[in-house]
Write a protein that holds these residues in place. Structure first.
Motif, mmCIF file in Angstrom:
data_model
loop_
_atom_site.group_PDB
_atom_site.id
_atom_site.type_symbol
_atom_site.label_atom_id
_atom_site.label_comp_id
_atom_site.label_asym_id
_atom_site.label_seq_id
_atom_site.Cartn_x
_atom_site.Cartn_y
_atom_site.Cartn_z
ATOM 1 N N LEU A 24 0.824 -1.208 0.000
ATOM 2 C CA LEU A 24 0.000 0.000 0.000
ATOM 3 C C LEU A 24 0.859 1.259 0.000
ATOM 4 O O LEU A 24 0.533 2.236 -0.670
ATOM 5 C CB LEU A 24 -0.931 0.006 1.207
ATOM 6 N N ARG A 25 1.961 1.230 0.742
ATOM 7 C CA ARG A 25 2.842 2.391 0.799
ATOM 8 C C ARG A 25 3.430 2.682 -0.579
ATOM 9 O O ARG A 25 3.465 3.842 -1.020
ATOM 10 C CB ARG A 25 3.960 2.152 1.814
ATOM 11 N N THR A 26 3.871 1.643 -1.293
ATOM 12 C CA THR A 26 4.441 1.865 -2.620
ATOM 13 C C THR A 26 3.365 2.314 -3.606
ATOM 14 O O THR A 26 3.633 3.132 -4.486
ATOM 15 C CB THR A 26 5.130 0.598 -3.153
ATOM 16 N N LEU A 27 2.155 1.793 -3.455
ATOM 17 C CA LEU A 27 1.062 2.196 -4.330
ATOM 18 C C LEU A 27 0.735 3.682 -4.137
ATOM 19 O O LEU A 27 0.570 4.424 -5.102
ATOM 20 C CB LEU A 27 -0.180 1.345 -4.046
ATOM 21 N N ILE A 28 0.687 4.106 -2.886
ATOM 22 C CA ILE A 28 0.370 5.503 -2.591
ATOM 23 C C ILE A 28 1.503 6.410 -3.022
ATOM 24 O O ILE A 28 1.294 7.480 -3.607
ATOM 25 C CB ILE A 28 0.065 5.680 -1.091
ATOM 26 N N ASP A 29 2.771 6.003 -2.758
ATOM 27 C CA ASP A 29 3.917 6.823 -3.158
ATOM 28 C C ASP A 29 3.987 6.934 -4.683
ATOM 29 O O ASP A 29 4.402 7.969 -5.216
ATOM 30 C CB ASP A 29 5.211 6.224 -2.612
ATOM 31 N N ALA A 76 1.495 7.056 -6.700
ATOM 32 C CA ALA A 76 0.395 7.862 -7.205
ATOM 33 C C ALA A 76 0.522 9.334 -6.870
ATOM 34 O O ALA A 76 -0.286 10.149 -7.293
ATOM 35 C CB ALA A 76 -0.930 7.330 -6.620
ATOM 36 N N LYS A 77 1.575 9.701 -6.130
ATOM 37 C CA LYS A 77 1.765 11.111 -5.763
ATOM 38 C C LYS A 77 2.161 11.935 -6.979
ATOM 39 O O LYS A 77 2.901 11.474 -7.860
ATOM 40 C CB LYS A 77 2.845 11.257 -4.691
#
Length: 58
Positions: free
Chosen positions: A47-52, A54-55
């Motif tokens: 989830l952290r890599t997915l959110i990072d 999408a920034k």
């Protein structure tokens, strides 16, 4: 008339109930197997890599 209550006994019961609630919370929080802990960590990392990713950059 009101019922007579031993305050010392009532205080001990209240402390015992609070300790039981804290124990239940700790069992839920720390009572995981190593595999469950690794699975949760992997999900968090994904989830952290997915959110990072999408920034938007300014």
């Amino acid at each position: 008339m009101a019922e007579i209550v031993n305050l010392k006994h009532a205080r001990k019961l209240k402390a015992r109930d609070a300790a039981e609630a804290k124990a239940a919370e700790n069992r839920a929080k720390y009572g995981q197997t190593k595999a469950e802990c690794a699975r949760v960590a992997a999900e968090k990392a994904k989830l952290r890599t997915l959110i990072d990713g999408a920034k938007k950059e300014d």
